[in-house]
Every structure is written in structure tokens, then in C-alpha cells.
Design a protein around this motif. Structure first.
Motif, PDB file in Angstrom:
ATOM      1  N   ASN A  82       0.825  -1.209   0.000  1.00 10.91           N
ATOM      2  CA  ASN A  82       0.000   0.000   0.000  1.00 10.91           C
ATOM      3  C   ASN A  82       0.865   1.267   0.000  1.00 10.91           C
ATOM      4  O   ASN A  82       2.068   1.222  -0.177  1.00 10.91           O
ATOM      5  N   ILE A  83       0.207   2.393   0.211  1.00  9.19           N
ATOM      6  CA  ILE A  83       0.822   3.680  -0.157  1.00  9.19           C
ATOM      7  C   ILE A  83       2.115   3.995   0.599  1.00  9.19           C
ATOM      8  O   ILE A  83       3.126   4.321  -0.011  1.00  9.19           O
ATOM      9  N   ALA A  84       2.090   3.894   1.930  1.00  8.63           N
ATOM     10  CA  ALA A  84       3.283   4.296   2.681  1.00  8.63           C
ATOM     11  C   ALA A  84       4.447   3.366   2.374  1.00  8.63           C
ATOM     12  O   ALA A  84       5.591   3.801   2.208  1.00  8.63           O
ATOM     13  N   GLU A 120      -2.519  -5.666   1.436  1.00  8.67           N
ATOM     14  CA  GLU A 120      -2.802  -4.241   1.630  1.00  8.67           C
ATOM     15  C   GLU A 120      -2.359  -3.815   3.027  1.00  8.67           C
ATOM     16  O   GLU A 120      -1.914  -4.626   3.824  1.00  8.67           O
ATOM     17  N   CYS A 121      -2.524  -2.517   3.293  1.00  6.61           N
ATOM     18  CA  CYS A 121      -1.942  -1.855   4.465  1.00  6.61           C
ATOM     19  C   CYS A 121      -1.982  -2.687   5.756  1.00  6.61           C
ATOM     20  O   CYS A 121      -3.028  -3.161   6.179  1.00  6.61           O
ATOM     21  N   LEU A 122      -0.813  -2.831   6.378  1.00  2.95           N
ATOM     22  CA  LEU A 122      -0.695  -3.583   7.636  1.00  2.95           C
ATOM     23  C   LEU A 122      -0.652  -2.657   8.845  1.00  2.95           C
ATOM     24  O   LEU A 122      -0.411  -3.106   9.963  1.00  2.95           O
ATOM     25  N   ALA A 123      -0.884  -1.363   8.636  1.00  2.00           N
ATOM     26  CA  ALA A 123      -0.786  -0.371   9.716  1.00  2.00           C
ATOM     27  C   ALA A 123       0.639  -0.301  10.264  1.00  2.00           C
ATOM     28  O   ALA A 123       0.856  -0.251  11.468  1.00  2.00           O
ATOM     29  N   SER A 124       1.600  -0.339   9.349  1.00  2.00           N
ATOM     30  CA  SER A 124       3.010  -0.162   9.717  1.00  2.00           C
ATOM     31  C   SER A 124       3.583   1.038   8.983  1.00  2.00           C
ATOM     32  O   SER A 124       4.772   1.072   8.679  1.00  2.00           O
ATOM     33  N   CYS A 125       2.735   2.004   8.689  1.00  2.00           N
ATOM     34  CA  CYS A 125       3.126   3.101   7.798  1.00  2.00           C
ATOM     35  C   CYS A 125       4.281   3.919   8.356  1.00  2.00           C
ATOM     36  O   CYS A 125       5.109   4.425   7.613  1.00  2.00           O
ATOM     37  N   GLY A 126       4.333   4.063   9.673  1.00  2.00           N
ATOM     38  CA  GLY A 126       5.407   4.857  10.276  1.00  2.00           C
ATOM     39  C   GLY A 126       6.724   4.111  10.336  1.00  2.00           C
ATOM     40  O   GLY A 126       7.764   4.696  10.643  1.00  2.00           O
ATOM     41  N   GLN A 132       4.752  -9.203   6.895  1.00  2.00           N
ATOM     42  CA  GLN A 132       4.357 -10.064   7.990  1.00  2.00           C
ATOM     43  C   GLN A 132       4.728 -11.482   7.577  1.00  2.00           C
ATOM     44  O   GLN A 132       4.385 -11.915   6.476  1.00  2.00           O
ATOM     45  N   TYR A 137       5.231  -9.335  12.584  1.00  2.00           N
ATOM     46  CA  TYR A 137       5.537  -8.159  11.774  1.00  2.00           C
ATOM     47  C   TYR A 137       7.051  -7.950  11.703  1.00  2.00           C
ATOM     48  O   TYR A 137       7.752  -8.112  12.704  1.00  2.00           O
ATOM     49  N   GLU A 139       9.528  -4.787  10.267  1.00  2.00           N
ATOM     50  CA  GLU A 139       9.369  -3.420   9.766  1.00  2.00           C
ATOM     51  C   GLU A 139      10.720  -2.769   9.480  1.00  2.00           C
ATOM     52  O   GLU A 139      11.758  -3.301   9.843  1.00  2.00           O
TER      53      GLU A 139
ATOM     54  N   THR B  89      -2.563   5.001   8.625  1.00  2.00           N
ATOM     55  CA  THR B  89      -2.998   5.067  10.020  1.00  2.00           C
ATOM     56  C   THR B  89      -2.412   3.912  10.827  1.00  2.00           C
ATOM     57  O   THR B  89      -2.517   2.753  10.412  1.00  2.00           O
ATOM     58  N   PHE B  90      -1.799   4.240  11.964  1.00  2.00           N
ATOM     59  CA  PHE B  90      -1.166   3.174  12.758  1.00  2.00           C
ATOM     60  C   PHE B  90      -1.139   3.531  14.236  1.00  2.00           C
ATOM     61  O   PHE B  90      -0.225   3.191  14.959  1.00  2.00           O
ATOM     62  N   ARG B  93      -2.873   0.584  16.822  1.00  2.00           N
ATOM     63  CA  ARG B  93      -1.906  -0.483  17.061  1.00  2.00           C
ATOM     64  C   ARG B  93      -0.966  -0.105  18.214  1.00  2.00           C
ATOM     65  O   ARG B  93      -0.665  -0.922  19.076  1.00  2.00           O
ATOM     66  N   ARG B 124      -8.548  -5.904  13.753  1.00  2.00           N
ATOM     67  CA  ARG B 124      -8.278  -6.483  12.441  1.00  2.00           C
ATOM     68  C   ARG B 124      -7.456  -7.766  12.626  1.00  2.00           C
ATOM     69  O   ARG B 124      -6.600  -7.869  13.527  1.00  2.00           O
ATOM     70  N   ILE B 243       2.648  10.055  10.889  1.00  2.00           N
ATOM     71  CA  ILE B 243       3.245  10.638   9.683  1.00  2.00           C
ATOM     72  C   ILE B 243       4.042   9.563   8.975  1.00  2.00           C
ATOM     73  O   ILE B 243       4.871   8.880   9.578  1.00  2.00           O
ATOM     74  N   SER B 244       3.765   9.411   7.683  1.00  2.00           N
ATOM     75  CA  SER B 244       4.464   8.381   6.923  1.00  2.00           C
ATOM     76  C   SER B 244       4.800   8.913   5.544  1.00  2.00           C
ATOM     77  O   SER B 244       4.432  10.026   5.184  1.00  2.00           O
ATOM     78  N   GLY B 245       5.510   8.088   4.793  1.00  2.00           N
ATOM     79  CA  GLY B 245       5.914   8.503   3.458  1.00  2.00           C
ATOM     80  C   GLY B 245       7.287   9.149   3.485  1.00  2.00           C
ATOM     81  O   GLY B 245       8.142   8.788   4.301  1.00  2.00           O
ATOM     82  N   PRO B 250       9.490   9.507  10.189  1.00  2.00           N
ATOM     83  CA  PRO B 250       8.093   9.072  10.223  1.00  2.00           C
ATOM     84  C   PRO B 250       7.761   8.516  11.601  1.00  2.00           C
ATOM     85  O   PRO B 250       8.665   8.162  12.355  1.00  2.00           O
ATOM     86  N   GLY B 251       6.491   8.450  11.930  1.00  2.00           N
ATOM     87  CA  GLY B 251       6.117   7.890  13.224  1.00  2.00           C
ATOM     88  C   GLY B 251       4.860   8.534  13.759  1.00  2.00           C
ATOM     89  O   GLY B 251       4.143   9.238  13.049  1.00  2.00           O
ATOM     90  N   VAL B 333      -1.565   2.604  -6.914  1.00  2.00           N
ATOM     91  CA  VAL B 333      -1.487   1.866  -5.650  1.00  2.00           C
ATOM     92  C   VAL B 333      -2.827   1.951  -4.925  1.00  2.00           C
ATOM     93  O   VAL B 333      -3.315   0.962  -4.369  1.00  2.00           O
TER      94      VAL B 333
END
Lengths: 154, 427
Positions: A82-84, A120-126, A132, A137, A139, B89-90, B93, B124, B243-245, B250-251, B333
Motif C-alpha cells: 500500500n501507499i506508505a 494491503e496496508c498492515l498499519a506499519s506506515c510509520g 508479515q 511483523y 518493519e 494510520t497506525f 496499534r 483487524r 506521519i508516513s511517506g 516518520p512515526g 497503488v
């Protein structure tokens, strides 16, 4: 199946008695943990155990992406696309894994060790890019880190 | 109060997520206070006074949501929405991994206020460590008489059930979450009736996000007015911004609402990677309309300010894109994601999300055709507002906004069959 049904019973005890239907996903998870992948007869067994329509369990089995309906490798590698993660190199890492394992997305190595999936997104964007392996996970990935992770797997 | 912290108020250590550590931080003090000296209505009144708005994305006032529940109903359910899946979004978690007890305390306070006997936390399915941390915390809490029968010796009893999803973005939509929790494929339901009237198994149900519920202990301990004094008007409190990308650091950052967007990107997150210029920002999770670098001037992190700039604060997931990134391939994407996650119930979304992905995919393959951009825009208009849930809109807004803001780049790709930026996503 009797031992499995005992585990079913324990899980069921956590829910209000009138909510048998809510047990469909938890039992599918439990069964997949036990068997690796799920077949129609597993769905029928759960439907029978819960007393819910077989169609309801079969629909759940086919609709949710986490349930495997074909045999998978011992280690299922899910790479976030996904995007990040894309902004941090997911395509490059997926390419690295494809080359290293000699399989494409959705495939399993001939020795049955690895299945490679793009998810798709695993919520690990940061902490992207991420993947996984089974439940765990990983990262902040790089090619080297991936190599190390693969080497350490049994 | 600018330094107020609801979440980042302790050092994360090997056992900071356990019950003794939470107790040392005066954890469960709000629950004790509520059970000892507050009526359920008083708890609700504090939440109303706090001005707390839902942290899942829609930003609906929490106290008002609670007030829709018919208290004469013999059964009321609470569902904590932990199906965190909005790309970018994270935060939820982090709460599970580090502060599950704070969430449990919030769930108990909400349950007390609403008269809930059984509360559910729908996580999830991919969340393994968060689920294990939550189950550990629930076991500790049960052992300490904080969850279950006659909590802390009071007449209040409440069980909390941790329930795992199985990989479906749409289940983060509240009515879909309920269908899923009832053991079906997660098709969203028409509203009205709203869940507060007919929710889980047709009983009145409140659905609140993890961060929302985990904020409630703070509000009960210190008072709704104290919370309302933090942050921007109509947007009280702090939020966990992810914040990502393409940023250097990031974090997750906890900041009061009303905090400047540029400051969080350039000061806190260390600015754009590799010293590159800023190209675009997606301010509130992947579904929210993209903003150009010029458009983020003066934006503050509260719903009204971001909305005035033409986007939404959503889930607080800020995605930063550097100069030199190919926006066409980046959109692909997202179209691929939404086409994959459309549940299949409504024709405009099921077909439309797949068509959009096909057309954007065709452009990315160098086979774009004249009229493709107009076709895409037409599809977004056909989807938006014509589906049971918001996923259709979520799939359309990125397409519409990417094309609107970066039209030249799309036109170039179609005309020459190649990216203006060599197809780069990484910088």
C-alpha cells in the motif's frame, strides 16, 4: 475433530450463549491455525458445530482474505504494497523476494517452505516498508534485513 | 495545557504495558472514581462536556453518539472499532501494544455510562501482537477484579470480548463491522436505522474507535472541562497523528488539535527525505483528497481547517509525498487497493472501483487513451453518494483529487506513454 471441538468449546464460552453466530470467524481462525488451510468440509464442520447455515460459513471462508483455501508454505510472507510502503520501496523489496525465492506473488516454493503474498496496508506506515511472516511483523525492511529474516526461519 | 498528553505520558519499557505499570501511572483510578462517586449519567455528562470527537475518521461527537442510545433497552452493546486499516494510520496499534489497559479502562467507563454488560473489541485479523497484548491485559484485569462480575465490589458487571476480523478493510465501516461480528461476510447496512438504534443483533449499539475510548479515562480523571480546554475550538484534546511517506522521521506524534500541519511535517518529522521539496500531502488517511504543497499553507490539524482547504483530517494519518514522485503510479497503488477492498454489495462501487483501477492501470502501462481522465471523473461522479457505505466515496476521492491537482502529469503519461517522473515512488 473431538480435540478441536474442545478448543471450540473453550472459545465459545467467552461469548454470550445467544451469540453462536459470532463464532464463525474465531473458529475459522482456530481451524486454519490447526490445519494450515481450509476446505469446504471445514466450513461444514463449523456450521454443524454452531448450528448456523453452511452457506454463512462458506461465504465467510471465501470472502475474508486471511483464510487460505489452498495449501500454503510453512512460512507465509505478506508484503505490504500500500501507499506508505510503496513510497518507501515496497516494489523493490517484492522484487527482491521474488528473485530470491524464485516464485511470483501468490505462489509457493517447490519445497513448501515459503508462500509469497502482496497484501494491503498492515498499519506499519510509520515503520515502512513492512511485511508479515505468518503472524510476526517485520518493519523498516531493507534487502539485507529480509535476507537475514529468511535465513533465520526454520 | 499545550503540553497535555493523554497517551505519550510514560516511557515505553519492557513491562510498561502491564497492569502494575499502568497502576503506577494511576491507571484504573478513573474507573474507581466513577464506580464510587459518579452515576452513569454523570460519566456521560463529562464526556459531553469534554467535546471529544470520534478518532476513527468521521469525527462525530462521542457524547452525542452515546445520547442516541435508548436506555430502556434491556440490552445495549459497545463495540470498540479496532479494525485499523485506513492506509497511513497506525495509532490504534500503538495503543494496543503499549496501553491496552488504558483502552480497557475506557471501555469499562463507556460500558458503565451506557449500561453495557458485554463489550466487544473488534481487531483487524492481522494484528497479532496487539491481540496478544490485549488478551494478556484482559487476563490481568479479570484477575484483579477489574473486568467481569461486580467490578471492584460494585454492582457493575461487564465482560470484554476480544474478537478478530479476517482481512477486510470495509469492516472498519461501523455497520460492516457489526455484520462481521455477527459472523457474516462484512456487508455494510443501510442507515437509518443507525447502530445506536438497531446495531449488533438488532440491539442498540455504540461503536467507538480505540483512541476515542482510550481517551475517556483521562476525561473522567481530570474532568471534561479540562479536556475541552486543550487544542482547537470544536476539536478539543490531543490526537495521535501518524506521519508516513517521504519524511525523515516518520512515526506517531501526539499533538493538540489545531497544531500547524507544516510544523508537524517540517519540525517534528524532520522535513522531506533527501532534502527534496514537498510535492503533496494526504492529510487524513489514503481516502482523503490529496493537497498540493501550496495548499497546505496555514492549515492547522483540526477538522474545520483541513476541510476549508478541501480535504479531511480523517484518521490523522498524514502521508507525505516528495517532489519527483510519479503521482500516476501512486494513484494506481490506491485504485488497486480500493478495487480489492470493495465488498461487492453495491454495483457503483464494485464495478466503478474496478473500472478506475483498470483505466489507471492502462495509463501506467503506457496505453492510456484520450478521454481516460474524463472517463475516470465520470466514474467517480457515478459512485459518490450512490453506495450503502462510504467506501465508494473513499475510492473516488483520491482519483478525483489526484487528477484535479496533477492533471498535467496524467495528461503527459497518456500522451507520451511514459511517466513524467520515471515512474518513481521512492525518493
Amino acid at each position: 475433530m473431538s480435540c478441536l471441538n474442545e478448543r471450540f468449546d473453550r472459545l465459545r464460552a467467552a461469548y454470550p450463549a445467544e451469540m453462536a453466530s459470532s463464532l464463525v470467524l474465531p473458529l475459522l481462525h482456530l481451524m486454519q491455525q490447526e490445519k494450515g488451510h481450509l476446505t469446504e468440509s471445514d466450513a461444514l464442520h463449523i456450521a454443524d458445530y454452531l448450528g448456523v447455515p453452511a452457506m454463512q460459513v462458506k461465504e465467510a471462508l471465501t470472502w475474508y482474505t486471511m483464510f487460505h483455501r489452498r495449501p500454503v508454505g510453512r512460512h507465509v510472507i505478506k508484503v505490504c504494497r500500500n501507499i506508505a510502503c510503496s513510497l518507501m520501496g515496497a516494489e523493490r523489496l517484492l522484487g527482491h523476494l521474488t528473485a530470491r525465492l524464485g516464485i511470483g506473488e501468490g505462489e509457493t516454493t517447490a519445497d513448501g517452505r515459503f508462500t509469497l503474498l502482496a497484501v494491503e496496508c498492515l498499519a506499519s506506515c510509520g515503520t515502512a516498508p513492512a511485511m508479515q511472516v505468518n503472524d510476526t511483523y517485520h518493519e523498516g525492511l531493507t534487502e539485507e534485513k529480509i535476507d537475514r529474516i529468511l535465513e533465520e526461519l526454520p | 495545557m499545550s503540553e497535555a498528553r493523554v497517551f505519550f505520558n510514560f516511557a515505553v519499557t519492557a513491562d510498561s504495558h502491564r497492569l502494575p505499570a499502568y497502576r503506577d501511572r494511576r491507571g484504573y483510578g478513573a474507573l474507581e472514581k466513577a464506580l464510587r462517586e459518579m452515576a452513569p449519567a454523570a460519566v456521560e455528562a463529562e464526556v459531553k462536556a469534554s467535546g471529544l470527537r470520534g478518532r476513527g475518521g468521521a469525527g462525530f461527537p462521542t457524547g452525542m453518539k452515546w445520547s442516541f442510545v435508548d436506555r430502556k433497552s434491556p440490552v445495549v452493546y459497545l463495540c470498540c472499532n479496532a479494525d485499523e486499516g485506513e492506509p497511513g494510520t497506525f495509532k490504534d496499534r500503538w495503543i494496543f501494544e503499549n496501553a491496552s489497559h488504558q483502552l480497557i479502562e475506557g471501555v469499562l467507563l463507556a460500558s458503565y455510562a451506557l449500561g453495557v454488560r458485554h463489550a466487544f473489541i473488534y481487531l483487524r485479523g492481522e494484528f497479532d501482537l496487539p491481540y496478544r497484548r490485549l488478551c494478556e491485559a484482559l487476563a490481568e484485569a479479570r484477575g484483579a477484579g477489574l473486568v467481569g462480575e461486580r467490578i471492584l465490589g460494585s454492582s457493575f458487571s461487564c465482560d470484554i470480548i476480544a474478537h478478530r476480523g479476517a482481512g477486510a478493510y470495509v469492516c472498519g465501516e461501523e455497520s460492516s463491522l457489526l455484520t462481521s461480528l455477527e459472523g457474516f461476510k462484512g456487508y455494510p447496512r443501510n442507515k437509518p436505522p443507525f447502530p445506536a438504534v438497531k446495531g449488533l443483533y438488532q440491539a442498540p449499539t455504540v461503536i467507538n474507535n480505540v483512541e476515542t475510548l482510550a481517551t475517556i479515562p483521562w476525561i473522567i480523571a481530570r474532568g471534561g472541562t479540562a479536556y475541552a480546554s486543550i487544542g482547537a475550538e470544536k476539536n478539543s484534546g490531543t490526537r495521535l497523528f501518524g506521519i508516513s511517506g517521504h519524511v525523515n522521521k516518520p512515526g506517531l506524534y501526539e499533538r493538540p488539535t489545531g497544531y500547524p500541519l507544516k510544523r508537524i511535517i517540517f519540525d517534528d518529522a524532520g522535513g522531506v527525505r533527501g532534502g527534496k521539496g514537498l510535492k503533496a500531502v494526504i492529510p487524513g488517511g489514503s481516502s482523503t483528497p490529496v493537497l498540493t504543497a501550496a495548499e497546505i499553507d496555514g492549515i492547522t490539524l483540526d477538522a474545520e481547517s483541513v476541510q476549508a482547504a478541501g480535504s479531511m483530517l480523517g484518521s490523522g494519518g498524514i502521508i507525505v509525498v516528495a517532489e519527483g514522485t510519479c503521482m500516476v503510479r501512486l494513484l494506481r497503488v490506491l485504485t488497486r487497493f480500493y478495487a480489492h477492498e470493495s465488498c461487492g454489495q453495491c454495483t457503483p462501487c464494485r464495478e466503478g472501483s474496478a473500472w478506475m483501477d483498470e483505466i489507471v492501470g492502462r495509463i501506467c502501462a503506457g496505453k492510456g487513451e484520450e478521454g481516460d481522465l474524463e472517463r475516470l471523473e465520470g466514474i467517480t461522479r457515478g459512485i459518490m453518494g450512490n453506495t450503502v457505505c462510504a467506501l465508494g466515496d473513499a475510492a473516488s476521492m483520491p482519483v478525483a483529487s489526484f487528477i484535479q491537482k496533477f492533471r498535467d502529469e496524467f495528461a503527459y503519461f497518456i500522451k507520451y506513454g511514459r511517466s513524467m517522473h520515471a515512474g518513481r515512488l521512492e525518493v
